[in-house]
Design an enzyme around this catalytic site. Structure first.
Site, PDB file in Angstrom:
ATOM      1  N   HIS A 133      -0.585 -10.391  -4.235  1.00 25.46           N
ATOM      2  CA  HIS A 133       0.296  -9.988  -5.334  1.00 25.46           C
ATOM      3  C   HIS A 133       0.621 -11.201  -6.193  1.00 25.46           C
ATOM      4  O   HIS A 133       0.620 -12.337  -5.717  1.00 25.46           O
ATOM      5  CB  HIS A 133       1.581  -9.345  -4.807  1.00 25.46           C
ATOM      6  N   HIS A 186      -0.640  -8.611   1.319  1.00 25.31           N
ATOM      7  CA  HIS A 186      -1.395  -7.813   0.336  1.00 25.31           C
ATOM      8  C   HIS A 186      -1.257  -8.622  -0.952  1.00 25.31           C
ATOM      9  O   HIS A 186      -0.129  -8.790  -1.444  1.00 25.31           O
ATOM     10  CB  HIS A 186      -0.771  -6.415   0.225  1.00 25.31           C
ATOM     11  N   GLY A 211       4.628 -19.783   2.290  1.00 20.04           N
ATOM     12  CA  GLY A 211       5.549 -18.747   2.765  1.00 20.04           C
ATOM     13  C   GLY A 211       5.173 -17.339   2.333  1.00 20.04           C
ATOM     14  O   GLY A 211       6.055 -16.511   2.105  1.00 20.04           O
ATOM     15  N   HIS A 238       3.524 -12.802  -8.490  1.00 20.16           N
ATOM     16  CA  HIS A 238       4.927 -12.778  -8.921  1.00 20.16           C
ATOM     17  C   HIS A 238       4.968 -13.070 -10.418  1.00 20.16           C
ATOM     18  O   HIS A 238       4.316 -14.018 -10.892  1.00 20.16           O
ATOM     19  CB  HIS A 238       5.735 -13.864  -8.208  1.00 20.16           C
ATOM     20  N   ASN A 250       1.538 -16.725  -3.865  1.00 18.01           N
ATOM     21  CA  ASN A 250       1.714 -17.444  -2.601  1.00 18.01           C
ATOM     22  C   ASN A 250       0.546 -17.102  -1.680  1.00 18.01           C
ATOM     23  O   ASN A 250       0.165 -15.938  -1.558  1.00 18.01           O
ATOM     24  CB  ASN A 250       3.034 -17.040  -1.936  1.00 18.01           C
ATOM     25  N   CYS A 256       0.851  -1.207   0.000  1.00 16.45           N
ATOM     26  CA  CYS A 256       0.000   0.000   0.000  1.00 16.45           C
ATOM     27  C   CYS A 256       0.878   1.246   0.000  1.00 16.45           C
ATOM     28  O   CYS A 256       0.554   2.241  -0.668  1.00 16.45           O
ATOM     29  CB  CYS A 256      -0.932   0.014   1.202  1.00 16.45           C
TER      30      CYS A 256
HETATM   31  P1  5GP Z   1       5.484 -13.363  -0.883  1.00 19.16           P
HETATM   32  O1  5GP Z   1       6.406 -14.307  -0.197  1.00 19.16           O
HETATM   33  O2  5GP Z   1       4.612 -12.597   0.084  1.00 19.16           O
HETATM   34  O3  5GP Z   1       4.699 -14.008  -2.003  1.00 19.16           O
HETATM   35  O4  5GP Z   1       6.421 -12.330  -1.621  1.00 19.16           O
HETATM   36  C1  5GP Z   1       6.703 -11.061  -1.143  1.00 19.16           C
HETATM   37  C2  5GP Z   1       7.719 -10.474  -2.087  1.00 19.16           C
HETATM   38  O5  5GP Z   1       7.784  -9.073  -1.875  1.00 19.16           O
HETATM   39  C3  5GP Z   1       9.142 -11.021  -1.876  1.00 19.16           C
HETATM   40  O6  5GP Z   1       9.602 -11.606  -3.091  1.00 19.16           O
HETATM   41  C4  5GP Z   1       9.952  -9.787  -1.480  1.00 19.16           C
HETATM   42  O7  5GP Z   1      11.242  -9.805  -2.052  1.00 19.16           O
HETATM   43  C5  5GP Z   1       9.116  -8.650  -2.010  1.00 19.16           C
HETATM   44  N1  5GP Z   1       9.220  -7.421  -1.238  1.00 19.16           N
HETATM   45  C6  5GP Z   1       9.099  -7.302   0.108  1.00 19.16           C
HETATM   46  N2  5GP Z   1       9.227  -6.000   0.463  1.00 19.16           N
HETATM   47  C7  5GP Z   1       9.413  -5.300  -0.690  1.00 19.16           C
HETATM   48  C8  5GP Z   1       9.611  -3.910  -0.974  1.00 19.16           C
HETATM   49  O8  5GP Z   1       9.641  -3.048  -0.094  1.00 19.16           O
HETATM   50  N3  5GP Z   1       9.778  -3.557  -2.284  1.00 19.16           N
HETATM   51  C9  5GP Z   1       9.728  -4.492  -3.283  1.00 19.16           C
HETATM   52  N4  5GP Z   1       9.920  -4.041  -4.532  1.00 19.16           N
HETATM   53  N5  5GP Z   1       9.556  -5.806  -3.054  1.00 19.16           N
HETATM   54  C10 5GP Z   1       9.402  -6.201  -1.779  1.00 19.16           C
HETATM   55 ZN    ZN Z   2      -1.792  -3.271   1.288  1.00 20.05          ZN
END
Ligand code: 5GP
Ligand code: ZN
Length: 114
Positions: free
Chosen positions: A103, A101, A96, A105, A86, A7
């Site tokens: 998203h 929020h 993991g 990949h 994820n 956010c």
């Molecule tokens: P999740 O494990 O929740 O699917 O992936 C979260 C992703 O967000 C991770 O790959 C991590 O590297 C990325 N991430 C976390 N914090 C930030 C940030 O502040 N900026 C960006 N660009 N990526 C982030």
């Molecule tokens: Zn959010």
């Protein structure tokens, strides 16, 4: 949503290199890339998981999925890509999910092993 890093990126409070922005979502590079190209496609609406979506959210997610192939050459995805969402579960987090929020990949830029 307070204290949500995505956010904050969407609002501009945290600077990121946003490469695409429309009414539904933004795309920016992952901070810690797991492939030569690693983007995150992030809905502007805050919700944590697929389980929290209502019908309008599902339509919006469908529009996002439809937009990614249209952005293929802009993002360098011409050789294909892998999408990953994820998801934290009700009683565990085997996938993991770190950022609560939703998203998507987008992994690309090299041959991806499973
Ligand atoms: P999740 O494990 O929740 O699917 O992936 C979260 C992703 O967000 C991770 O790959 C991590 O590297 C990325 N991430 C976390 N914090 C930030 C940030 O502040 N900026 C960006 N660009 N990526 C982030
Ligand atoms: Zn959010």
């Amino acid at each position: 949503m307070e204290n949500c890093v995505f956010c904050k990126i969407i609002s501009g409070e945290i600077k990121s290199n946003i490469v695409y922005d429309d009414e539904d979502f933004v795309i920016f590079p992952d901070l810690n890339p797991k492939a030569k190209l690693h983007y995150l496609a992030v809905p502007k609406k805050h919700f944590a998981t697929l389980a929290e979506m209502d019908e309008a959210d599902s339509m919006m997610l469908g529009r996002i999925l439809g937009k990614i192939p249209i952005l293929s050459s802009k993002l360098g995805l011409e050789n294909g890509y892998r999408l990953i969402i994820n998801q934290k579960g009700e009683s565990g987090n085997d996938a993991g999910q770190e950022v609560m929020h939703l998203h998507i990949h987008i992994l690309a830029g090299e041959r991806l092993e499973m």
